[in-house]
Motif scaffolding. Structure first.
Motif, PDB file in Angstrom:
ATOM      1  N   GLU A  84       1.389 -16.200  -2.606  1.00 48.25           N
ATOM      2  CA  GLU A  84       0.929 -14.917  -3.152  1.00 48.25           C
ATOM      3  C   GLU A  84       0.861 -14.969  -4.684  1.00 48.25           C
ATOM      4  O   GLU A  84      -0.101 -14.497  -5.286  1.00 48.25           O
ATOM      5  CB  GLU A  84       1.864 -13.789  -2.691  1.00 48.25           C
ATOM      6  N   ASN A 114      -2.433 -14.592  -6.821  1.00 48.55           N
ATOM      7  CA  ASN A 114      -2.521 -13.501  -7.805  1.00 48.55           C
ATOM      8  C   ASN A 114      -2.904 -14.046  -9.177  1.00 48.55           C
ATOM      9  O   ASN A 114      -3.742 -13.475  -9.876  1.00 48.55           O
ATOM     10  CB  ASN A 114      -1.176 -12.790  -7.927  1.00 48.55           C
ATOM     11  N   HIS A 170      -6.185 -12.651 -10.738  1.00 47.91           N
ATOM     12  CA  HIS A 170      -6.077 -11.565 -11.727  1.00 47.91           C
ATOM     13  C   HIS A 170      -5.873 -12.033 -13.172  1.00 47.91           C
ATOM     14  O   HIS A 170      -6.016 -11.222 -14.080  1.00 47.91           O
ATOM     15  CB  HIS A 170      -4.875 -10.663 -11.391  1.00 47.91           C
ATOM     16  N   ASP A 184       2.444 -18.120 -15.011  1.00 46.23           N
ATOM     17  CA  ASP A 184       1.104 -18.481 -15.500  1.00 46.23           C
ATOM     18  C   ASP A 184       0.972 -18.040 -16.954  1.00 46.23           C
ATOM     19  O   ASP A 184       1.776 -17.241 -17.443  1.00 46.23           O
ATOM     20  CB  ASP A 184       0.014 -17.855 -14.625  1.00 46.23           C
ATOM     21  N   ARG A 205      -3.254  -1.593 -10.330  1.00 46.69           N
ATOM     22  CA  ARG A 205      -3.440  -1.051  -8.982  1.00 46.69           C
ATOM     23  C   ARG A 205      -2.366  -1.629  -8.068  1.00 46.69           C
ATOM     24  O   ARG A 205      -2.192  -2.833  -8.012  1.00 46.69           O
ATOM     25  CB  ARG A 205      -4.825  -1.483  -8.481  1.00 46.69           C
ATOM     26  N   TYR A 223      -0.659  -4.950  -1.791  1.00 50.46           N
ATOM     27  CA  TYR A 223       0.330  -5.262  -0.755  1.00 50.46           C
ATOM     28  C   TYR A 223       1.073  -6.559  -1.045  1.00 50.46           C
ATOM     29  O   TYR A 223       2.137  -6.798  -0.533  1.00 50.46           O
ATOM     30  CB  TYR A 223      -0.360  -5.388   0.606  1.00 50.46           C
TER      31      TYR A 223
HETATM   32  N1  ATP Z   1      -0.226 -13.213 -12.270  1.00 49.16           N
HETATM   33  C1  ATP Z   1      -0.714 -11.989 -12.554  1.00 49.16           C
HETATM   34  N2  ATP Z   1      -1.294 -11.735 -13.739  1.00 49.16           N
HETATM   35  C2  ATP Z   1      -1.774 -10.499 -14.044  1.00 49.16           C
HETATM   36  N3  ATP Z   1      -1.724  -9.436 -13.201  1.00 49.16           N
HETATM   37  C3  ATP Z   1      -1.145  -9.636 -12.000  1.00 49.16           C
HETATM   38  C4  ATP Z   1      -0.615 -10.887 -11.606  1.00 49.16           C
HETATM   39  N4  ATP Z   1      -0.084 -10.744 -10.369  1.00 49.16           N
HETATM   40  C5  ATP Z   1      -0.310  -9.470 -10.010  1.00 49.16           C
HETATM   41  N5  ATP Z   1      -0.944  -8.802 -10.975  1.00 49.16           N
HETATM   42  C6  ATP Z   1      -1.297  -7.365 -10.964  1.00 49.16           C
HETATM   43  O1  ATP Z   1      -0.483  -6.707 -10.049  1.00 49.16           O
HETATM   44  C7  ATP Z   1      -1.286  -6.001  -9.101  1.00 49.16           C
HETATM   45  C8  ATP Z   1      -0.580  -6.010  -7.769  1.00 49.16           C
HETATM   46  O2  ATP Z   1      -0.566  -7.292  -7.203  1.00 49.16           O
HETATM   47  P1  ATP Z   1      -0.526  -7.446  -5.639  1.00 49.16           P
HETATM   48  O3  ATP Z   1      -0.468  -8.868  -5.305  1.00 49.16           O
HETATM   49  O4  ATP Z   1       0.556  -6.584  -5.147  1.00 49.16           O
HETATM   50  O5  ATP Z   1      -1.880  -6.813  -5.169  1.00 49.16           O
HETATM   51  P2  ATP Z   1      -3.325  -7.438  -5.234  1.00 49.16           P
HETATM   52  O6  ATP Z   1      -3.216  -8.879  -5.520  1.00 49.16           O
HETATM   53  O7  ATP Z   1      -4.140  -6.623  -6.171  1.00 49.16           O
HETATM   54  O8  ATP Z   1      -3.858  -7.183  -3.766  1.00 49.16           O
HETATM   55  P3  ATP Z   1      -3.356  -7.883  -2.411  1.00 49.16           P
HETATM   56  O9  ATP Z   1      -2.777  -6.768  -1.639  1.00 49.16           O
HETATM   57  O10 ATP Z   1      -4.550  -8.469  -1.826  1.00 49.16           O
HETATM   58  O11 ATP Z   1      -2.336  -8.898  -2.810  1.00 49.16           O
HETATM   59  C9  ATP Z   1      -2.595  -6.726  -9.101  1.00 49.16           C
HETATM   60  O12 ATP Z   1      -3.645  -5.867  -8.719  1.00 49.16           O
HETATM   61  C10 ATP Z   1      -2.711  -7.148 -10.542  1.00 49.16           C
HETATM   62  O13 ATP Z   1      -3.273  -6.125 -11.312  1.00 49.16           O
END
Ligand code: ATP
Ligand code: MG
Length: 452
Positions: free
Chosen positions: A358, A362, A366, A389, A399, A402
């Protein structure tokens, strides 16, 4: 028996014991003093008579003097004096009237003092005048003791009644909050976590009330969290199933359909002796099977980390990194796994893989990083997992998804903790600490798939 009546029973028992002890002591003292009093009355009476007889040796009319001597004992509190001779004079003691009614027979028996008698012979001028008989009468002395005894009972009786009344009232009042607490506990036991106890209480009970309210509040929030997680779990499951169904429909079904057609054509052509064309269809079948295999393998990989069972944790993590390196070769990936991280068990290994999966996904989705570092380090009875990272970091407000929530739940289910560190413009880090001795009962938490 209720606490209130037990306490009253205890106080009564203490009172009865102290009364019994006091009564025994009073009985011994009273009996001794009555006996002593009787003996000294008898002695004084005898001495009085003897000295009077000495004085009467020269008397002209001793009989009259002797009668007067006996009469002088009239009204004595403890002695009955009789003249046994010519004139039979009798002096009886005065009977005092009782204050609290007649002395009961049992009390007279308990004191146990019986009348004692004495006899003084009378010889005046060589002539025998008979004798004077003396007999003690303990009635007045016993009456005095009885009056003292009844007097001494009044104070303890009032004290005991007051004590029992106060205990009854005070304990009843003190127990009322406990009854409220028991009722509140029953309500919480029935799942009504909004129950709270209020009101002014003694400091000890106030502590109990505050602890109860805190416990109920925590249970209420845990209950809400539980419901939320259940809903999330159901949503995730639905999402997962629909993704798998879509993949099967889009990626596998067309190939199966094509294989079916190719197989039918090949069969027909073989029957017609068109071997070369049939071979082409067989080749088409082989071509369709390969992407289908890849697809099925990728779906399996989403359900279980590829290589974890067969090759261990290192290989499974390397597979994940290889997956992303093929797609995003411009990013540098660094992996460090310390010794002792193999053989952690399926549940632990699966959870570590899901955290890395995950966090990697991510970072790539992102963060636009140039470097991603994955480290897995065993420190005693804990495993530390870190994914860092150097991307743009999490923007505020982000946002909620999950992914992070899901890995947080997995980590907590094993008794571990998950934390994030965000530096806008500089990067993002995920850190999980997992205890190696995770409890067996949490093993039922299934390892669910997360899309890379
Ligand atoms: N390594 C990262 N660098 C920058 N922002 C991040 C990083 N990891 C997570 N985020 C931020 O945190 C939010 C929540 O992450 P999360 O993994 O819970 O949801 P998601 O990746 O958007 O969706 P999914 O439910 O498909 O995982 C992301 O939408 C992003 O904005
Ligand atoms: Mg995510």
């Amino acid at each position: 028996m209720s606490l209130r009546f037990r306490l009253i029973g205890l106080v009564c028992l203490a009172l009865v014991v102290s009364l019994a002890l006091g009564g025994a002591t009073a009985w011994v003292n009273a009996s001794r003093s009555v006996r002593t009093e009787m003996r000294s009355a008898l002695l004084v009476g005898r001495q009085t008579i003897e000295s009077a007889i000495e004085r009467l040796q020269e008397a002209s009319d001793p009989s009259r003097d002797l009668e007067e001597l006996v009469a002088s004992f009239e009204g004595n509190r403890h002695l009955q004096v009789r003249f046994i001779g010519e004139a039979q004079a009798v002096a009886a003691p005065v009977a005092e009237s009782p204050r609290f009614g007649a002395v009961p027979r049992w009390f007279v028996r308990v004191i146990g003092v019986v009348p004692i008698t004495d006899r003084v012979p009378i010889t005046i001028g060589g002539h025998d005048y008979g004798a004077i008989a003396l007999e003690t009468d303990p009635h007045n002395e016993i009456l005095e003791v009885w009056n003292e005894f009844t007097d001494s009972l009044v104070t303890p009786a009032v004290f005991s009644s007051l004590t029992i009344l106060l205990i009854y009232l005070f304990v009843g009042r003190a127990l009322r909050p406990l009854e409220a607490l028991a009722e509140a506990l029953e309500q919480v036991g029935d799942g009504r976590y909004r129950t709270r106890i209020g009101g002014r209480l003694a400091p000890e009970l106030a502590r109990l009330r505050d602890s109860f309210n805190r416990m109920a509040a925590r249970l209420a929030s845990a209950d809400m969290e539980n419901k939320r997680l259940n809903e999330q779990l159901l949503t995730l499951q639905e999402q997962e199933r629909s993704e798998l169904a879509r993949d099967l429909h889009d990626e596998v079904s067309p190939f199966l359909f094509a294989i079916n057609i190719d197989a039918a054509s090949a069969s027909r052509m073989l029957r017609e002796g068109r071997v070369t064309e049939a071979r082409n269809h067989v080749q088409s079948i082989a071509d369709a099977v390969r992407p289908m295999q890849r697809q099925v393998r990728s779906m399996l990989g989403r359900l279980r980390p590829v290589g974890l069972d067969e090759f261990g944790l290192r290989e499974a993590i390397e597979n994940m990194i290889a997956f992303w390196r093929r797609r995003r070769p411009e990013i540098r990936y660094q992996l460090g796994i310390s010794a002792g991280c193999e053989g952690l068990g399926e549940l632990m290994g699966g959870t570590i893989c899901r955290v890395v999966q995950e966090a990697l996904s991510n970072a790539i989705r992102h963060a636009r990083p140039t470097l991603i570092t994955v480290s897995i380090d065993r420190q005693g009875e804990e495993v530390w997992v870190g994914i860092t990272d150097d991307g743009r970091g999490m923007s505020e407000p982000s946002r909620p998804g999950y992914g992070l929530v899901g890995i947080g739940e997995r980590v907590r289910a094993l008794g571990g903790r998950l934390s994030f560190s965000n530096k806008p413009g500089e990067g993002f880090a995920v850190a999980a600490v997992l205890p190696c001795s995770c409890r067996r009962e949490v093993a039922c938490v299934s390892v669910q798939a997360m899309e890379p």
